[in-house]
Motif scaffolding. Structure first.
Motif, PDB file in Angstrom:
ATOM      1  N   TRP A 122       0.294   9.790   4.635  1.00 47.19           N
ATOM      2  CA  TRP A 122       0.742  10.954   4.059  1.00 47.19           C
ATOM      3  C   TRP A 122       2.233  10.865   3.999  1.00 47.19           C
ATOM      4  CZ3 TRP A 122       3.999  13.977   7.165  1.00 47.19           C
ATOM      5  CH2 TRP A 122       4.160  13.785   8.607  1.00 47.19           C
TER       6      TRP A 122
ATOM      7  N   ASP B 238      -7.489   1.065   3.068  1.00 43.64           N
ATOM      8  CA  ASP B 238      -6.651  -0.087   3.033  1.00 43.64           C
ATOM      9  C   ASP B 238      -7.352  -1.462   3.570  1.00 43.64           C
ATOM     10  OD1 ASP B 238      -4.316   0.138   5.212  1.00 43.64           O
ATOM     11  OD2 ASP B 238      -5.878   1.244   5.183  1.00 43.64           O
TER      12      ASP B 238
ATOM     13  N   GLU C 155      -1.263  18.095  -5.602  1.00 44.45           N
ATOM     14  CA  GLU C 155      -0.578  17.016  -4.777  1.00 44.45           C
ATOM     15  C   GLU C 155      -0.360  17.370  -3.322  1.00 44.45           C
ATOM     16  OE1 GLU C 155      -0.048  13.631  -4.362  1.00 44.45           O
ATOM     17  OE2 GLU C 155       0.202  13.913  -6.956  1.00 44.45           O
TER      18      GLU C 155
ATOM     19  N   SER D 204      -4.598  13.792   3.224  1.00 48.02           N
ATOM     20  CA  SER D 204      -4.499  12.208   3.771  1.00 48.02           C
ATOM     21  C   SER D 204      -3.801  11.999   5.090  1.00 48.02           C
ATOM     22  CB  SER D 204      -3.406  11.541   2.782  1.00 48.02           C
ATOM     23  OG  SER D 204      -2.087  12.018   3.227  1.00 48.02           O
ATOM     24  N   TYR D 205      -3.398  13.519   5.567  1.00 44.98           N
ATOM     25  CA  TYR D 205      -3.190  13.506   7.015  1.00 44.98           C
ATOM     26  C   TYR D 205      -4.280  13.511   7.993  1.00 44.98           C
ATOM     27  CZ  TYR D 205      -0.946  15.424  11.227  1.00 44.98           C
ATOM     28  OH  TYR D 205      -0.564  15.547  12.636  1.00 44.98           O
TER      29      TYR D 205
ATOM     30  N   GLN E  13      -5.967   9.316  -6.810  1.00 48.23           N
ATOM     31  CA  GLN E  13      -5.710  10.002  -5.484  1.00 48.23           C
ATOM     32  C   GLN E  13      -6.930  10.732  -5.300  1.00 48.23           C
ATOM     33  OE1 GLN E  13      -1.938  11.777  -4.663  1.00 48.23           O
ATOM     34  NE2 GLN E  13      -1.101  10.798  -7.043  1.00 48.23           N
TER      35      GLN E  13
ATOM     36  N   ILE F 259      -9.561   8.178  -4.325  1.00 49.26           N
ATOM     37  CA  ILE F 259      -9.344   7.657  -2.707  1.00 49.26           C
ATOM     38  C   ILE F 259      -9.977   8.543  -1.899  1.00 49.26           C
ATOM     39  CG2 ILE F 259      -7.461   7.128  -1.045  1.00 49.26           C
ATOM     40  CD1 ILE F 259      -6.096   5.737  -3.064  1.00 49.26           C
TER      41      ILE F 259
ATOM     42  N   PHE G 256      -3.733  16.633  -1.838  1.00 46.66           N
ATOM     43  CA  PHE G 256      -4.047  15.329  -1.378  1.00 46.66           C
ATOM     44  C   PHE G 256      -2.951  14.976  -0.247  1.00 46.66           C
ATOM     45  CE2 PHE G 256      -4.628  14.800  -6.276  1.00 46.66           C
ATOM     46  CZ  PHE G 256      -5.979  14.724  -6.086  1.00 46.66           C
ATOM     47  N   ILE G 257      -1.830  15.222  -0.182  1.00 44.56           N
ATOM     48  CA  ILE G 257      -0.851  14.830   0.864  1.00 44.56           C
ATOM     49  C   ILE G 257      -1.401  15.452   2.218  1.00 44.56           C
ATOM     50  CG2 ILE G 257       1.409  15.020   2.072  1.00 44.56           C
ATOM     51  CD1 ILE G 257       2.410  14.732  -0.743  1.00 44.56           C
TER      52      ILE G 257
ATOM     53  N   ILE H 115      -2.790   8.365 -12.428  1.00 43.86           N
ATOM     54  CA  ILE H 115      -2.388   8.340 -11.104  1.00 43.86           C
ATOM     55  C   ILE H 115      -2.828   9.644 -10.230  1.00 43.86           C
ATOM     56  CG2 ILE H 115      -0.081   6.943 -11.602  1.00 43.86           C
ATOM     57  CD1 ILE H 115       1.274   9.479 -12.330  1.00 43.86           C
ATOM     58  N   LEU H 116      -3.030  10.625 -11.199  1.00 42.32           N
ATOM     59  CA  LEU H 116      -3.830  12.042 -10.405  1.00 42.32           C
ATOM     60  C   LEU H 116      -5.144  11.532  -9.842  1.00 42.32           C
ATOM     61  CD1 LEU H 116      -2.613  14.663  -9.718  1.00 42.32           C
ATOM     62  CD2 LEU H 116      -3.772  15.363 -11.852  1.00 42.32           C
TER      63      LEU H 116
ATOM     64  N   MET I 254       3.422   9.272   0.867  1.00 39.93           N
ATOM     65  CA  MET I 254       3.304  10.217  -0.207  1.00 39.93           C
ATOM     66  C   MET I 254       4.378  11.379  -0.199  1.00 39.93           C
ATOM     67  SD  MET I 254      -1.029  10.550   0.080  1.00 39.93           S
ATOM     68  CE  MET I 254      -1.399  11.346  -1.338  1.00 39.93           C
TER      69      MET I 254
ATOM     70  N   ILE J 139      -0.511  20.933 -10.800  1.00 40.30           N
ATOM     71  CA  ILE J 139      -0.188  19.546 -10.343  1.00 40.30           C
ATOM     72  C   ILE J 139       0.366  19.444  -8.940  1.00 40.30           C
ATOM     73  CG2 ILE J 139       0.865  17.432 -10.991  1.00 40.30           C
ATOM     74  CD1 ILE J 139       0.674  18.333 -14.009  1.00 40.30           C
ATOM     75  N   LEU J 140       1.293  20.447  -8.813  1.00 38.29           N
ATOM     76  CA  LEU J 140       2.051  20.382  -7.271  1.00 38.29           C
ATOM     77  C   LEU J 140       0.985  20.710  -6.428  1.00 38.29           C
ATOM     78  CD1 LEU J 140       5.518  21.798  -8.062  1.00 38.29           C
ATOM     79  CD2 LEU J 140       4.703  19.618  -7.558  1.00 38.29           C
TER      80      LEU J 140
ATOM     81  N   VAL K  20       3.187  11.611 -10.559  1.00 38.47           N
ATOM     82  CA  VAL K  20       2.813  12.885 -10.672  1.00 38.47           C
ATOM     83  C   VAL K  20       3.714  13.909 -10.516  1.00 38.47           C
ATOM     84  CG1 VAL K  20       0.908  14.418  -9.725  1.00 38.47           C
ATOM     85  CG2 VAL K  20       0.348  12.161  -9.670  1.00 38.47           C
TER      86      VAL K  20
ATOM     87  N   PHE L  39       0.915  -1.218  -0.187  1.00 39.89           N
ATOM     88  CA  PHE L  39       0.134   0.153  -0.072  1.00 39.89           C
ATOM     89  C   PHE L  39       0.821   1.269  -0.103  1.00 39.89           C
ATOM     90  CE2 PHE L  39      -2.893   3.127   2.007  1.00 39.89           C
ATOM     91  CZ  PHE L  39      -4.054   3.050   1.285  1.00 39.89           C
TER      92      PHE L  39
ATOM     93  N   THR M  68     -10.087   0.596  -2.118  1.00 32.93           N
ATOM     94  CA  THR M  68      -8.743   1.095  -3.092  1.00 32.93           C
ATOM     95  C   THR M  68      -9.121   0.419  -4.422  1.00 32.93           C
ATOM     96  OG1 THR M  68      -7.520   1.125  -0.987  1.00 32.93           O
ATOM     97  CG2 THR M  68      -6.528   1.479  -3.511  1.00 32.93           C
TER      98      THR M  68
END
Lengths: 394, 394, 394
Positions: free
Chosen positions: A275, B35, B20, B27-28, B81, B84, B23-24, B77-78, A278, B16-17, A233, A222, B101
Motif C-alpha cells: 500500500w 509476490d 484506486e 491492499s493495506y 489491480q 490481484i 484498492f489501496i 492497469i486498473l 501504491m 477511477i479515484l 490509473v 514488485f 501475479t
C-alpha cells in the motif's frame, strides 16, 4: 546564415569523428575491466528504454520526428562511450568502478531527460557540447554523493532524474524562448500516438531500471510495478478533472504514467508494504499533473520553456521521492532506531546537493551554449527537421 | 447531452479515484504474499502482450487510435489491480492463490478480448463497470473449473480466450448496432499497419503466454511456435482463396495468425509430435477464416457486431482447441488408459461451463450497461476519439 | 493480364498450402530432436530481429508497407519451416544438426536480406521460389563450409550476410530495372521513420544475434555493442560529410548503423581489446557509406538495382569483416603461432567460396524467375501494395 550553414554542418561531422577518435585512442590505454560487472539482460532493458523509450517519447512534435528519434539515438551512443570513459577515469582515481557498463548506460537517462527540456532549440554542436558537460558533471556529482555523502550506488543513480530535469531546465532558461503559439511547436494525433508508444516502452521497462542496482531486486520490481500501475490509473482520473471539459489530455497521461516509477525509485527496494508503494504512485501522479497546472497559473514568472514537460514528468516526482525517503527515515527514528539522525541529514543533503549542482552547472552550460561560435539557431528555425535532415517530401 | 457530458466525464474521474482508493485501502489489509510466485520475465512477457500487443492490435479504427491504445492501457492497469485483489480473496477463502501475479496479469487477456468485441461502442464508465463484473465472473468461473471440475491451473487459464470472446459478444449483442457502412467504422492503411505491429507483438510473445503455467515449459513453447508459424502461413493462403479477386486481406492475416496460438493453448505442453501441433495450427487458421466467411453468409441472423473479429480470432479457435483436447483424451482411452472417461467428461464439461458462464454473465452485464444512469453513447458517436480526448487537429 | 491475375493469385494460395502440407507430412517422418538444442531466449531475440527488425526495416517505400511487413513475415514463417527441414535432412545425412532451431531461424536472415535487394520487384510465387532455392543453397554452402573448409558453426553462420546480400544482388541483376526516377520507388518521412524503428530493433538485438553460436558469449556481446555504437556514431558524421549541404540522410544512418554489427560478427568472440572492436565499427561504417557513394559514381556500369541498399548494409561490411579475420590470423602467425597458414588459407577461402556460391546460385535463380510461367510482374507494377492487398483507401 544559409550560405555558411553547410560549412557549420560539416564541422558537426568533424567534431563527432574527433570525439570518436579520442574514445578509441583512450580505450587503448584503459585496459578496462568495465565488462566485469556486465549483465546483458540489464543492459538490454536499459537500452530498450533509451533507444525505443526516450527515442519515441520525444517524437511528439509534428515536424521534428527525425531529429527527436535520430538525435536521441546519436546522443545515447555517443554519450554512453563518454560515460564508459568516466567509469574508467573513476577506476583510475579510486580503483573502483562506480557502477559498470549498465550504470554507464543508466547515466544516459540524465542526458536524455535534459534533451527533452531543450528539444528542438539547439543545434547538434550545442547538443554535443551540452551532453559532454552534463555527463562529466553528473559523474562528479555521483562521486560526491557516494564518497562524501555516503549515498548508496542505487540511490545516487536514482538522482539521475533530478539531475537530468534541473540541468535541462537551467540550460533551457538561458536559450531564447520560442513564441508562445508557434505553429511548429505542436503535436498531431499521429505524432502523439508515436510518443505514446515510446512512453509505453519506458513504462514497461521501468521496473528493470529501478532494480538494476537495487539490493533486493524482486522487491524493487514488485513495488515499482505497483507504483507505476497506480500512477497511470490516477493520471487518467486527474487529467479528466483538470481539463476544461473533462476530456483526457495525452500529455498528462504521458507525464503522470511515468511519475510513479520516478518517485518510487529511491525506496523501491526498501518499502515493505504494497500500500505504501501504491500511495506513492498515486501522490506522484497527483504532483505531476497538479504541479503542472498550478505552476503554470500561479507562478508564470518562474516558467521556463520545457519542451517535453520534463519538470513534471521527472523533476517534481523525483523531488517528492527524495522527500518520501526522508520521511521514512524520520519514522524509523521514532520507532526503532534511536540515532540515525545523521542518515536523515544525508538523505536531505544528497538530493539538495544534486539539484544545486544540476542548476549551477546547467546555468553555466546554458551561458556557454549561447556563444556565437556555437551558432545558436534563431527562434524561427526551432522545431524543424529540415535544418538537419534531407527530406524529400514535407 | 453536450451540456451534461462534461459533468459525466468528471464522474469517470471520481469513479477511477474511488476504485484506486479502495484498492489501496484493501491492499493495506491483505498482507499479501502474492509476490511469492512472482516471476519477472513471465510478467514482462505478459505485460508486453497486454500493453503493446493488445494496445496496438486494437488501433485499426481510423478515428479511434487514442482510445484504443489509451483505454486498453487504462483497463489493463486498473483491471490487474482488481485481479490481484481477487487473488487475495481467493487466498482468504481457500488459503491458496490461484496463479499469483503473473496469473493475475494473464487474466486481463479475457478483459482485453472482450473490449475488442465492443470497441468504440461504450463510454469509459460502461467499460469500467464491464471489466469489474467480468474479472469477478472470470475468477469465479476459474475457481469452479479448478475446485469442482478439477481442471489444471494451466487449462483453466487457457479458458481466458473462451471467456473473453463470448462474454464480449454477449455484451455486444445488447448494445445498439452501428450502421452497417459507417464511415468511422473503417480502417486506413496506416491504422492497419499499426494494428499489424500489435499483432506481431502478440504473435512473438504468444509462446511465453502459453508456457507460463504449463508443466513442461519447453515443450509448450516449441509446440506453440510451430502452431503459430503454420497458422500464419495458412492465413495468407486462405485469405487469397476467400477474397473476391485473390488479394490478401489484412484482417484475415491478423485474426488467423493468432488462431494457432489460441488453439494450441490447451494441449501445448502435452503434444508429443510436432506434426500434431502443426496440423492444429493449420486447422485453427482454417476455422478462423472459413468460420468468419461462413457465419457471415450462412447465419446472418446470429450475427452480432464484433468490432475486432474476436469471435474468429479467439472464440472459435479456443472452442476448437478444447475439442482437440477431448479428442486426444478419447484416443488415449482407446490406446493406453482403460477408464479415464471421467476425465473426458470433465474436458467436455469445463469449456462448456466456461462458455455458458461467459454468455450468461455477459448478457446480464449487457443489460445493466444499457441503464440510463450509465449514459450509453448514441450510435452517431461511436468510434470517435473526440468524445474522450483533447485533439488539436483532426 | 488483369483478367488472369486473380487466377494467378489463387495459385499462390495453393502453392503455400501445398508446401505447408509437405512440411506437416515430412515432420511426421522426421522424429526430430531439433528441439534438443532449443533455447527460447535466443529464439526470441532472433525472432524479434526477423519479425520486427527486418519486417519494419523494409517499410520505407511509400506504397509498399503492407507487402514489406506482410511478405517478410510470410517469408520468415514459411522459410523457417523449410530451414528446420534442412536441419533434419542434415541430421539424416550426417547424424548431426548444424545449429538447431535457433540456427534455423538465424539462417532466415540470409533470405530476408535477399528480399531487401529485390523488394517490390517480384510477385509472391517468384518470392517463394527464390527463398526455397536460397535456403537449400545456403544450407549446402554451410555444409561445405563446416565439413570441407572446417569453419566453425559460428563463422559459417556469419556468412549469412555475405550469402544473403550477394544472392539477392545476383537475382536482382536478372530482373528488369525500375525506371530511375519512379514516383513509387521513394520514401516519405513517415515511412522512413517506421523503417528507422525497424533498424533500431535490429540494432538493439544484434549483440544477441552475434552471440547465439559464439564460444565466449559475453565477450561477443560486449564487442558487438562497442562496434555497433561506434559505427552508428560514425554514420552520422560521414552522412553529413557526404551529402551536398551537410545534412543527415536517413538511408545512410540506417545502413551504416548496422554495418558495425555485421563486420564484427566473425571475430566478436575472439577480439581481446575493446579498441579493436571500436575501430572495426568505425571502418565498417566508413566502408558502408563511402562504398555506397563511390560505387554509384565510379562504377555505374556495375550497378544493379538494390532496393534496400543491402550491398552497403550487409554485403560490403561482411566482406570487410572476413578480411579483418584474415588479418588477425596473419598477425597471430607473426607473433605466436608458427604454422597456422592452413587456417589463413581457409579463412580466405571460406568467404570467397560463399560469395561465389551465392552469386552463381543467385544468377541461376534469377534466370529461372524470369520464366513466363512465374508471371514476372511488369515494371509499371513494381512497388505497389495494390497488386496483392485489399486496400480500401489509398
Amino acid at each position: 546564415m544559409p550560405s555558411t550553414y553547410p560549412n557549420f554542418r560539416h564541422s558537426v561531422a568533424w567534431l563527432i569523428l574527433l570525439m570518436e577518435a579520442v574514445f578509441i585512442v583512450l580505450s587503448y590505454f584503459f585496459a578496462s575491466d568495465v565488462d566485469a560487472g556486465f549483465s546483458y539482460p540489464d543492459l538490454q532493458a536499459v537500452s530498450h528504454m533509451l533507444v525505443f523509450g526516450f527515442g519515441f517519447f520525444l517524437t511528439f512534435l509534428k515536424r521534428y520526428s527525425f531529429s527527436s528519434t535520430g538525435f536521441s539515438f546519436l546522443i545515447v551512443i555517443l554519450g554512453v562511450q563518454c560515460s564508459i570513459l568516466m567509469e574508467n577515469v573513476s577506476v583510475l582515481l579510486t580503483e573502483q568502478s562506480l557502477s559498470g557498463t549498465s550504470g554507464a548506460a543508466m547515466s544516459m537517462v540524465a542526458v536524455v531527460i535534459s534533451i527533452g527540456a531543450v528539444l528542438g532549440k539547439m543545434n547538434p554542436i550545442q547538443t554535443i557540447a551540452m551532453i559532454v558537460v552534463e555527463i562529466v558533471a553528473f559523474y562528479v556529482s555521483r562521486w560526491i554523493n557516494i564518497y562524501l555523502l555516503q549515498a548508496s550506488g542505487h540511490v545516487s543513480m536514482m538522482h539521475v532524474h533530478l539531475f537530468g530535469a534541473y540541468f535541462g531546465l537551467a540550460v533551457s532558461s538561458r536559450l531564447s524562448e520560442p513564441p508562445p503559439r508557434s505553429e511548429k511547436n505542436a503535436s498531431t494525433p499521429r505524432s502523439d500516438l508515436l510518443s505514446m508508444l515510446g512512453t509505453l516502452f519506458l513504462w514497461v521497462f521501468w521496473p528493470s531500471f529501478n532494480s538494476v542496482l537495487a539490493m533486493e531486486r524482486n522487491r524493487a520490481i514488485f513495488n515499482t510495478c505497483l507504483a507505476l500501475a497506480v500512477s497511470a490509473v490516477t493520471a487518467f482520473a486527474l487529467s479528466a478533472l483538470i481539463t476544461k471539459d473533462g476530456k483526457f489530455r495525452m500529455t498528462h497521461i504521458r507525464s503522470a504514467a511515468l511519475a510513479g516509477g520516478v518517485t518510487i525509485g529511491y525506496a523501491a527496494d526498501s518499502i515493505e508494504h504494497p500500500w505504501i508503494a501504491m500511495l506513492l504512485g498515486l501522490l506522484a501522479s497527483a504532483i505531476s499533473i497538479l504541479g503542472s497546472s498550478c505552476l503554470q497559473t500561479c507562478l508564470p514568472t518562474l516558467k521556463t520553456h520545457d519542451a517535453s514537460a520534463v519538470h513534471f514528468t521527472f523533476g517534481l516526482p523525483a523531488v517528492f521521492g527524495a522527500l518520501a525517503e526522508v520521511v521514512s527515515y524520520v519514522m524509523k527514528i521514532q520507532t526503532t532506531l534511536p540515532s540515525i539522525s545523521y542518515e536523515v541529514i544525508l538523505s536531505v543533503g544528497a538530493p539538495c546537493f544534486t539539484i544545486s549542482a544540476a542548476l549551477i552547472t546547467g546555468l553555466i552550460t546554458g551561458l556557454i551554449l549561447n556563444f556565437k561560435l556555437l551558432k545558436p539557431i534563431p527562434v524561427s528555425k526551432y522545431f524543424e527537421d529540415q535544418m538537419y535532415w534531407e527530406l524529400f517530401e514535407a
